[in-house]
Every structure is written in C-alpha cells, then in structure tokens.
Motif scaffolding. Structure first.
Motif, PDB file in Angstrom:
ATOM      1  N   VAL A  45       0.854  -1.189   0.000  1.00 56.72           N
ATOM      2  CA  VAL A  45       0.000   0.000   0.000  1.00 56.72           C
ATOM      3  C   VAL A  45       0.893   1.243   0.000  1.00 56.72           C
ATOM      4  N   PHE A  46       0.735   2.074  -1.020  1.00 56.24           N
ATOM      5  CA  PHE A  46       1.544   3.293  -1.134  1.00 56.24           C
ATOM      6  C   PHE A  46       0.638   4.406  -1.656  1.00 56.24           C
ATOM      7  N   VAL A  47       0.108   5.203  -0.724  1.00 53.15           N
ATOM      8  CA  VAL A  47      -0.846   6.260  -1.076  1.00 53.15           C
ATOM      9  C   VAL A  47      -0.291   7.603  -0.597  1.00 53.15           C
ATOM     10  N   PRO A  48       0.624   8.205  -1.355  1.00 49.70           N
ATOM     11  CA  PRO A  48       1.265   9.452  -0.910  1.00 49.70           C
ATOM     12  C   PRO A  48       0.300  10.625  -0.777  1.00 49.70           C
ATOM     13  N   GLN A  49      -0.825  10.592  -1.536  1.00 52.78           N
ATOM     14  CA  GLN A  49      -1.760  11.713  -1.487  1.00 52.78           C
ATOM     15  C   GLN A  49      -2.675  11.654  -0.268  1.00 52.78           C
ATOM     16  N   ASN A  50      -2.609  10.553   0.469  1.00 55.98           N
ATOM     17  CA  ASN A  50      -3.439  10.413   1.662  1.00 55.98           C
ATOM     18  C   ASN A  50      -2.961  11.383   2.741  1.00 55.98           C
ATOM     19  N   TYR A  51      -3.902  12.066   3.372  1.00 56.15           N
ATOM     20  CA  TYR A  51      -3.545  13.081   4.376  1.00 56.15           C
ATOM     21  C   TYR A  51      -2.808  12.488   5.571  1.00 56.15           C
ATOM     22  N   SER A  52      -3.028  11.192   5.808  1.00 54.52           N
ATOM     23  CA  SER A  52      -2.399  10.548   6.969  1.00 54.52           C
ATOM     24  C   SER A  52      -1.017   9.990   6.653  1.00 54.52           C
ATOM     25  N   SER A  53      -0.569  10.094   5.386  1.00 53.73           N
ATOM     26  CA  SER A  53       0.731   9.561   4.991  1.00 53.73           C
ATOM     27  C   SER A  53       1.833  10.557   5.340  1.00 53.73           C
ATOM     28  N   THR A  54       2.605  10.244   6.360  1.00 56.83           N
ATOM     29  CA  THR A  54       3.719  11.102   6.761  1.00 56.83           C
ATOM     30  C   THR A  54       4.971  10.724   5.976  1.00 56.83           C
ATOM     31  N   HIS A  55       5.988  11.546   6.081  1.00 53.59           N
ATOM     32  CA  HIS A  55       7.255  11.250   5.398  1.00 53.59           C
ATOM     33  C   HIS A  55       7.835   9.931   5.901  1.00 53.59           C
ATOM     34  N   GLU A  56       7.748   9.704   7.194  1.00 57.43           N
ATOM     35  CA  GLU A  56       8.267   8.463   7.771  1.00 57.43           C
ATOM     36  C   GLU A  56       7.503   7.250   7.260  1.00 57.43           C
ATOM     37  N   ASP A  57       6.196   7.419   7.123  1.00 57.81           N
ATOM     38  CA  ASP A  57       5.360   6.324   6.623  1.00 57.81           C
ATOM     39  C   ASP A  57       5.718   5.974   5.178  1.00 57.81           C
TER      40      ASP A  57
ATOM     41  N   LEU B 209       8.940   4.106   5.008  1.00 60.75           N
ATOM     42  CA  LEU B 209       8.747   2.704   5.385  1.00 60.75           C
ATOM     43  C   LEU B 209       8.147   1.910   4.232  1.00 60.75           C
ATOM     44  N   ARG B 210       7.175   2.510   3.523  1.00 60.82           N
ATOM     45  CA  ARG B 210       6.541   1.830   2.388  1.00 60.82           C
ATOM     46  C   ARG B 210       7.558   1.596   1.266  1.00 60.82           C
ATOM     47  N   ALA B 211       8.427   2.588   1.041  1.00 65.47           N
ATOM     48  CA  ALA B 211       9.454   2.441   0.011  1.00 65.47           C
ATOM     49  C   ALA B 211      10.431   1.330   0.381  1.00 65.47           C
ATOM     50  N   LYS B 212      10.750   1.245   1.657  1.00 68.97           N
ATOM     51  CA  LYS B 212      11.646   0.177   2.123  1.00 68.97           C
ATOM     52  C   LYS B 212      11.009  -1.188   1.923  1.00 68.97           C
ATOM     53  N   GLN B 213       9.709  -1.299   2.219  1.00 69.58           N
ATOM     54  CA  GLN B 213       8.990  -2.560   2.031  1.00 69.58           C
ATOM     55  C   GLN B 213       8.978  -2.967   0.561  1.00 69.58           C
ATOM     56  N   ALA B 214       8.758  -1.991  -0.319  1.00 66.90           N
ATOM     57  CA  ALA B 214       8.744  -2.276  -1.748  1.00 66.90           C
ATOM     58  C   ALA B 214      10.107  -2.749  -2.219  1.00 66.90           C
ATOM     59  N   ALA B 215      11.178  -2.126  -1.713  1.00 66.68           N
ATOM     60  CA  ALA B 215      12.530  -2.513  -2.099  1.00 66.68           C
ATOM     61  C   ALA B 215      12.844  -3.938  -1.649  1.00 66.68           C
ATOM     62  N   VAL B 216      12.406  -4.275  -0.442  1.00 68.57           N
ATOM     63  CA  VAL B 216      12.622  -5.636   0.063  1.00 68.57           C
ATOM     64  C   VAL B 216      11.895  -6.655  -0.802  1.00 68.57           C
ATOM     65  N   ARG B 217      10.671  -6.335  -1.181  1.00 68.28           N
ATOM     66  CA  ARG B 217       9.888  -7.241  -2.028  1.00 68.28           C
ATOM     67  C   ARG B 217      10.526  -7.405  -3.397  1.00 68.28           C
ATOM     68  N   LEU B 218      11.072  -6.319  -3.927  1.00 70.70           N
ATOM     69  CA  LEU B 218      11.688  -6.377  -5.252  1.00 70.70           C
ATOM     70  C   LEU B 218      12.941  -7.238  -5.265  1.00 70.70           C
ATOM     71  N   THR B 219      13.658  -7.268  -4.163  1.00 75.96           N
ATOM     72  CA  THR B 219      14.907  -8.033  -4.110  1.00 75.96           C
ATOM     73  C   THR B 219      14.700  -9.470  -3.638  1.00 75.96           C
ATOM     74  N   ALA B 220      13.503  -9.787  -3.152  1.00 75.33           N
ATOM     75  CA  ALA B 220      13.211 -11.145  -2.689  1.00 75.33           C
ATOM     76  C   ALA B 220      12.868 -12.049  -3.871  1.00 75.33           C
ATOM     77  N   LYS B 221      13.011 -13.345  -3.648  1.00 77.14           N
ATOM     78  CA  LYS B 221      12.682 -14.309  -4.694  1.00 77.14           C
ATOM     79  C   LYS B 221      11.171 -14.439  -4.809  1.00 77.14           C
ATOM     80  N   MET B 222      10.676 -14.367  -6.033  1.00 76.95           N
ATOM     81  CA  MET B 222       9.231 -14.452  -6.266  1.00 76.95           C
ATOM     82  C   MET B 222       8.929 -15.446  -7.379  1.00 76.95           C
ATOM     83  N   GLN B 223       7.676 -15.811  -7.466  1.00 77.06           N
ATOM     84  CA  GLN B 223       7.222 -16.714  -8.525  1.00 77.06           C
ATOM     85  C   GLN B 223       6.737 -15.878  -9.702  1.00 77.06           C
TER      86      GLN B 223
END
Length: 197
Positions: A106-118, A121-135
């Motif tokens: 979930v990555f919704v930058p336009q959401n009012y509740s999305s802080t810079h820290e949040d 964290l979402r970008a870090k999660q995406a990077a981890v998923r991209l580097t992990a082995k997938m089907q």
C-alpha cells in the motif's frame, strides 16, 4: 525507491509510458493499482506482454484509497467493455487473478495521513519485495489453470465400478476395525497400487 536498490541485483525501475513496450528481459514489475485501472488499454497491453515473459514477476501496489481487488463479477464484466479477442481476454483475466496472489504493497502518498516516515517505510517494504525471490506471473497463471481443471474434473459425475466399490468396502472395514487382519491390509493396499500413476 531507486536509492534503496543500489548495490542489489535489481535494476532501477523504469516508468512505463503510453506506447512503450515491456522488454523481454523484464524480471520484476511494480503494478500501480488505481480505480478502474484494468479498463485501460495500456494496462491490458502490458499485462498481456508480461504473460509472455517467462521470468517476469509482478507486485501489486495499491496507490489509491478507493481501489478494490477485482471481484469475479468485475472480471466477468470486463469482457463487455473492451475489444480484446476471446483468447486475450481469458489470459488477461487470468493474469489479474495471478497478480493478486502476491500480497499488495500500500503506497498512497496523497493520503492526508501519509507522513514522510510512513512513505519511507513503504518504500523500504517495496525494495525488500523487489529483491526477494518471487514466482513469475506466468507460473502462477499455470497453477491457477491446473487448479481449475482439477476442480472441473472433480465436478464431472462418474459411475463407480465394481473395483471402486470393493475398495471402498475394504476401506470402511479397516476404518471400523471389523477386519483388522493382515489379509485385509494386503487387500486394502492392492487397489492403491492399481491407482498409482
């Protein structure tokens, strides 16, 4: 996202634009999910291209609060709103089902509740998923097809022959203890050997 991928085996992501084609060497794709995105002709084209790339993995990224994972009813209605061939439509719908076998980011930058820290964290999660082995997407589609064929086969009524009736009777005898001798065990195993292939 790009800085987090430096030094990994994943190349920096490239934004797909109208008229561009998914490269045959593509191994990973972030799919930005927005409302009615699957009705876009560009999305349909790119998804069909991804189906033909055997190593292409795909991660869904929900980019709007209003996005909902397509229901079976929604998928069935897609056929009435596009000009794809019947074969391409079936493949496209199957690819959507396969896409959401991956847990979405979930990555919704336009959401009012999305802080810079949040967002960090979402970008870090995406990077981890991209580097992990997938089907790959194509493999998931094959698995779904195989499961559907198996379910269809089980749904077909068939007559029980004498051998199956005898096997079923022996199974119940062993289960309720009415015949717990060695002969019953041997007889119980023989039909199993006949059915192995």
């Amino acid at each position: 996202l790009k800085p987090r991928l430096l030094g990994t085996h994943v190349s920096p992501p490239t934004l797909m634009r109208k008229g561009t084609k998914l490269g045959p060497s593509t191994t990973t794709s972030l799919f930005l999910c927005s409302e009615n995105c699957f009705k876009s002709q560009n999305i349909q084209t790119w998804m069909l291209q991804a189906c033909e790339i055997s190593a292409c993995c795909m991660i869904p990224v929900i980019s709007e609060d209003g996005f909902e994972i397509p229901s079976e009813q929604y998928l069935s209605e897609l056929g009435t709103s596009n000009a794809m061939t019947e074969e391409d439509l079936a493949k496209f719908i199957l690819s959507i089902r396969a896409l959401f076998q991956e847990i979405a980011v979930v990555f919704v930058p336009q959401n009012y509740s999305s802080t810079h820290e949040d967002l960090e964290l979402r970008a870090k999660q995406a990077a981890v998923r991209l580097t992990a082995k997938m089907q790959p997407l194509a493999e998931k589609m094959k698995m779904i097809q195989n499961d559907e064929r198996e379910q269809d086969w089980k749904a077909i009524p068939h007559e029980v022959n004498e051998e199956e009736e005898a096997f079923d009777g022996l199974r119940h005898e062993v289960a309720d203890g009415t015949n717990d001798g060695k002969d019953s065990v041997a007889s119980y195993q023989e039909p199993l050997e006949l059915r192995s292939f």
